[in-house]
Design a protein around this motif. Structure first.
Motif, PDB file in Angstrom:
ATOM      1  N   TYR A 164       0.824  -1.201   0.000  1.00 38.14           N
ATOM      2  CA  TYR A 164       0.000   0.000   0.000  1.00 38.14           C
ATOM      3  C   TYR A 164       0.866   1.263   0.000  1.00 38.14           C
ATOM      4  O   TYR A 164       0.551   2.252  -0.677  1.00 38.14           O
ATOM      5  N   ILE A 165       1.940   1.244   0.783  1.00 42.16           N
ATOM      6  CA  ILE A 165       2.814   2.417   0.861  1.00 42.16           C
ATOM      7  C   ILE A 165       3.496   2.666  -0.482  1.00 42.16           C
ATOM      8  O   ILE A 165       3.535   3.800  -0.989  1.00 42.16           O
ATOM      9  N   VAL A 166       4.038   1.599  -1.067  1.00 41.02           N
ATOM     10  CA  VAL A 166       4.717   1.737  -2.360  1.00 41.02           C
ATOM     11  C   VAL A 166       3.750   2.228  -3.430  1.00 41.02           C
ATOM     12  O   VAL A 166       4.059   3.142  -4.212  1.00 41.02           O
ATOM     13  N   TRP A 167       2.565   1.627  -3.458  1.00 43.15           N
ATOM     14  CA  TRP A 167       1.556   1.995  -4.453  1.00 43.15           C
ATOM     15  C   TRP A 167       1.048   3.422  -4.229  1.00 43.15           C
ATOM     16  O   TRP A 167       0.908   4.206  -5.166  1.00 43.15           O
ATOM     17  N   GLY A 168       0.787   3.780  -2.950  1.00 45.78           N
ATOM     18  CA  GLY A 168       0.294   5.115  -2.648  1.00 45.78           C
ATOM     19  C   GLY A 168       1.305   6.196  -2.984  1.00 45.78           C
ATOM     20  O   GLY A 168       0.946   7.246  -3.539  1.00 45.78           O
ATOM     21  N   CYS A 169       2.569   5.953  -2.661  1.00 48.47           N
ATOM     22  CA  CYS A 169       3.612   6.929  -2.996  1.00 48.47           C
ATOM     23  C   CYS A 169       3.764   7.060  -4.510  1.00 48.47           C
ATOM     24  O   CYS A 169       3.994   8.165  -5.028  1.00 48.47           O
ATOM     25  N   ALA A 170       3.630   5.944  -5.219  1.00 43.89           N
ATOM     26  CA  ALA A 170       3.718   5.988  -6.678  1.00 43.89           C
ATOM     27  C   ALA A 170       2.577   6.815  -7.268  1.00 43.89           C
ATOM     28  O   ALA A 170       2.780   7.579  -8.226  1.00 43.89           O
ATOM     29  N   LEU A 171       1.370   6.677  -6.703  1.00 43.82           N
ATOM     30  CA  LEU A 171       0.245   7.482  -7.171  1.00 43.82           C
ATOM     31  C   LEU A 171       0.494   8.966  -6.930  1.00 43.82           C
ATOM     32  O   LEU A 171       0.117   9.813  -7.743  1.00 43.82           O
ATOM     33  N   THR A 172       1.138   9.278  -5.797  1.00 44.26           N
ATOM     34  CA  THR A 172       1.460  10.674  -5.504  1.00 44.26           C
ATOM     35  C   THR A 172       2.426  11.240  -6.539  1.00 44.26           C
ATOM     36  O   THR A 172       2.252  12.366  -7.026  1.00 44.26           O
ATOM     37  N   VAL A 173       3.439  10.459  -6.872  1.00 49.74           N
ATOM     38  CA  VAL A 173       4.398  10.901  -7.888  1.00 49.74           C
ATOM     39  C   VAL A 173       3.714  11.030  -9.251  1.00 49.74           C
ATOM     40  O   VAL A 173       3.986  11.973 -10.008  1.00 49.74           O
ATOM     41  N   THR A 174       2.812  10.087  -9.549  1.00 48.76           N
ATOM     42  CA  THR A 174       2.060  10.167 -10.804  1.00 48.76           C
ATOM     43  C   THR A 174       1.250  11.456 -10.876  1.00 48.76           C
ATOM     44  O   THR A 174       1.233  12.143 -11.914  1.00 48.76           O
ATOM     45  N   SER A 175       0.586  11.794  -9.779  1.00 51.34           N
ATOM     46  CA  SER A 175      -0.184  13.037  -9.739  1.00 51.34           C
ATOM     47  C   SER A 175       0.727  14.247  -9.895  1.00 51.34           C
ATOM     48  O   SER A 175       0.343  15.251 -10.523  1.00 51.34           O
ATOM     49  N   ALA A 176       1.933  14.171  -9.330  1.00 50.51           N
ATOM     50  CA  ALA A 176       2.875  15.279  -9.457  1.00 50.51           C
ATOM     51  C   ALA A 176       3.309  15.463 -10.912  1.00 50.51           C
ATOM     52  O   ALA A 176       3.442  16.597 -11.393  1.00 50.51           O
ATOM     53  N   ILE A 177       3.539  14.351 -11.605  1.00 50.00           N
ATOM     54  CA  ILE A 177       3.916  14.433 -13.025  1.00 50.00           C
ATOM     55  C   ILE A 177       2.794  15.077 -13.834  1.00 50.00           C
ATOM     56  O   ILE A 177       3.031  15.974 -14.653  1.00 50.00           O
ATOM     57  N   ILE A 178       1.570  14.623 -13.590  1.00 52.08           N
ATOM     58  CA  ILE A 178       0.423  15.208 -14.294  1.00 52.08           C
ATOM     59  C   ILE A 178       0.258  16.678 -13.932  1.00 52.08           C
ATOM     60  O   ILE A 178      -0.073  17.511 -14.784  1.00 52.08           O
ATOM     61  N   GLY A 179       0.517  17.007 -12.664  1.00 55.87           N
ATOM     62  CA  GLY A 179       0.371  18.380 -12.225  1.00 55.87           C
ATOM     63  C   GLY A 179       1.332  19.343 -12.890  1.00 55.87           C
ATOM     64  O   GLY A 179       1.064  20.550 -12.959  1.00 55.87           O
ATOM     65  N   HIS A 180       2.473  18.840 -13.379  1.00 57.34           N
ATOM     66  CA  HIS A 180       3.451  19.706 -14.033  1.00 57.34           C
ATOM     67  C   HIS A 180       3.184  19.866 -15.526  1.00 57.34           C
ATOM     68  O   HIS A 180       3.948  20.564 -16.211  1.00 57.34           O
ATOM     69  N   ILE A 181       2.137  19.220 -16.033  1.00 53.32           N
ATOM     70  CA  ILE A 181       1.831  19.345 -17.466  1.00 53.32           C
ATOM     71  C   ILE A 181       1.074  20.640 -17.718  1.00 53.32           C
ATOM     72  O   ILE A 181       1.584  21.554 -18.362  1.00 53.32           O
ATOM     73  N   ASN A 182      -0.165  20.711 -17.247  1.00 51.87           N
ATOM     74  CA  ASN A 182      -0.925  21.960 -17.314  1.00 51.87           C
ATOM     75  C   ASN A 182      -2.154  21.836 -16.420  1.00 51.87           C
ATOM     76  O   ASN A 182      -2.501  20.737 -15.967  1.00 51.87           O
ATOM     77  N   ALA A 183      -2.824  22.971 -16.183  1.00 49.95           N
ATOM     78  CA  ALA A 183      -3.972  23.000 -15.275  1.00 49.95           C
ATOM     79  C   ALA A 183      -5.149  22.204 -15.818  1.00 49.95           C
ATOM     80  O   ALA A 183      -5.877  21.560 -15.050  1.00 49.95           O
ATOM     81  N   ASP A 184      -5.356  22.224 -17.132  1.00 56.63           N
ATOM     82  CA  ASP A 184      -6.458  21.467 -17.728  1.00 56.63           C
ATOM     83  C   ASP A 184      -6.282  19.970 -17.507  1.00 56.63           C
ATOM     84  O   ASP A 184      -7.245  19.248 -17.260  1.00 56.63           O
ATOM     85  N   MET A 185      -5.045  19.519 -17.591  1.00 52.24           N
ATOM     86  CA  MET A 185      -4.754  18.102 -17.358  1.00 52.24           C
ATOM     87  C   MET A 185      -5.056  17.719 -15.913  1.00 52.24           C
ATOM     88  O   MET A 185      -5.600  16.638 -15.643  1.00 52.24           O
ATOM     89  N   VAL A 186      -4.720  18.593 -14.992  1.00 49.75           N
ATOM     90  CA  VAL A 186      -4.981  18.330 -13.571  1.00 49.75           C
ATOM     91  C   VAL A 186      -6.476  18.232 -13.319  1.00 49.75           C
ATOM     92  O   VAL A 186      -6.952  17.320 -12.621  1.00 49.75           O
ATOM     93  N   ALA A 187      -7.234  19.166 -13.871  1.00 47.76           N
ATOM     94  CA  ALA A 187      -8.681  19.172 -13.673  1.00 47.76           C
ATOM     95  C   ALA A 187      -9.325  17.917 -14.258  1.00 47.76           C
ATOM     96  O   ALA A 187     -10.163  17.269 -13.621  1.00 47.76           O
ATOM     97  N   ALA A 188      -8.920  17.561 -15.465  1.00 49.82           N
ATOM     98  CA  ALA A 188      -9.492  16.374 -16.113  1.00 49.82           C
ATOM     99  C   ALA A 188      -9.123  15.106 -15.356  1.00 49.82           C
ATOM    100  O   ALA A 188      -9.948  14.205 -15.188  1.00 49.82           O
ATOM    101  N   ASN A 189      -7.887  15.028 -14.868  1.00 49.40           N
ATOM    102  CA  ASN A 189      -7.452  13.844 -14.123  1.00 49.40           C
ATOM    103  C   ASN A 189      -8.213  13.701 -12.817  1.00 49.40           C
ATOM    104  O   ASN A 189      -8.528  12.578 -12.393  1.00 49.40           O
ATOM    105  N   SER A 190      -8.517  14.813 -12.164  1.00 54.18           N
ATOM    106  CA  SER A 190      -9.278  14.761 -10.908  1.00 54.18           C
ATOM    107  C   SER A 190     -10.657  14.165 -11.137  1.00 54.18           C
ATOM    108  O   SER A 190     -11.117  13.308 -10.369  1.00 54.18           O
ATOM    109  N   VAL A 191     -11.333  14.599 -12.199  1.00 52.77           N
ATOM    110  CA  VAL A 191     -12.662  14.081 -12.495  1.00 52.77           C
ATOM    111  C   VAL A 191     -12.586  12.611 -12.908  1.00 52.77           C
ATOM    112  O   VAL A 191     -13.377  11.777 -12.443  1.00 52.77           O
ATOM    113  N   ALA A 192     -11.630  12.273 -13.755  1.00 53.13           N
ATOM    114  CA  ALA A 192     -11.500  10.884 -14.222  1.00 53.13           C
ATOM    115  C   ALA A 192     -11.214   9.934 -13.068  1.00 53.13           C
ATOM    116  O   ALA A 192     -11.731   8.805 -13.029  1.00 53.13           O
TER     117      ALA A 192
END
Length: 282
Positions: free
Chosen positions: A78-106
């Motif tokens: 769970y820790i490894v998977w949860g931390c990986a999801l956090t890093v994944t969200s960080a990567i998406i967050g550095h793309i653009n704001a529209d990507m962040v918004a769409a990813n949150s809904v998805a």
């Protein structure tokens, strides 16, 4: 309760105050968990279960050793998977704001439609564990096959449900044109990933754990997420600068890779282990 409080916080109490909405939604989640925990305590008391400190005898020490042996890898997973999801969200967050918004809904839509898959994994682990504990190896193997068939069907149903919910999602959320394009593509990717996600939940999170093969999930997530997906995601976003949807597809390939590895592991039947102890022999 959690969803209802979120709706009240977002749409009624603080519709134009995002800072307060964030705090209110977080508080709603914590409050819902506290109430859930209280319900478990009340139900346990009504069922006649007594809470007391364990006895420090040989039986208890052996059970604690077994508990730590089989549950620590699950917690590590769970820790490894949860931390990986956090890093994944960080990567998406550095793309653009529209990507962040769409990813949150998805993400919200995906978590809602795959709830049946998580229930199948939890119930399946109890069923397989019961057969293994009774020494009914063939029955456990048969139950595992049936659960995998159900996992595939539940994954298909979840994917179809997500596609059917697309029009409703676009009606409920207010996104700009670019974010809607991203969201449409993300929902398609998530719909296809529902099948391997369901398989992984049932096998890695249910069947394997019931048979004491809990370390597999830890190593599988560690290698796949941190050794393959996250480096590829980083390179795709910051070095190769691929399109946002391509990056999203790469970041979601972990379920496909893990499902292939999990099925190979499953058919080796190394998870068919009776991990219970005969207390009369202690």
């Amino acid at each position: 309760m959690n969803i209802l409080l979120n709706v009240i916080s977002i749409l009624i109490l603080y519709p134009d105050q995002p800072e307060k909405v964030i705090v209110a939604v977080a508080f709603s989640t914590v409050l819902a968990r506290i109430v859930e925990f209280g319900c478990c305590i009340i139900h346990s008391i009504k069922a006649g279960l007594k809470f007391r400190l364990p006895l420090h005898d040989m039986v208890q020490r052996n059970l604690i050793k077994d508990f730590l042996r089989y549950t620590l890898p699950v917690q590590g997973n769970y820790i490894v998977w949860g931390c990986a999801l956090t890093v994944t969200s960080a990567i998406i967050g550095h793309i653009n704001a529209d990507m962040v918004a769409a990813n949150s809904v998805a993400s919200v839509v995906k978590n809602l439609v795959i709830v049946l898959c998580g229930g199948l994994a939890s119930g399946g682990s109890v069923l397989v564990g019961k057969y293994l504990g009774n020494g009914e190896i063939e029955m456990a193997k048969r139950a595992g096959k049936i659960l995998n068939v159900y996992a595939i069907w539940f994954g298909i149903i979840a994917g179809i449900t997500m596609l059917l919910l697309k029009p409703l999602v676009f009606m409920l959320v207010n996104l700009d044109d670019q974010a809607q394009i991203y969201l449409s593509g993300m929902l398609l990717v998530c719909a296809y990933c529902c099948i391997p996600k369901s398989i992984n939940s049932t096998t890695i999170g249910g069947i394997f754990v019931a048979g004491g093969d809990s370390r597999f999930g830890f190593w599988c997530d560690t290698i796949v997420m941190w050794g393959i997906i996250l480096p590829l995601g980083y390179m795709s976003a910051f070095v190769w600068q691929l399109s946002p949807l391509t990056i999203f597809i790469i970041l979601n390939l972990d379920e496909v890779i893990k499902a292939s590895i999990a099925l190979i592991r499953y058919f080796k039947y190394k998870w068919l282990n009776n991990i219970t102890r005969d207390l009369t022999m202690e």
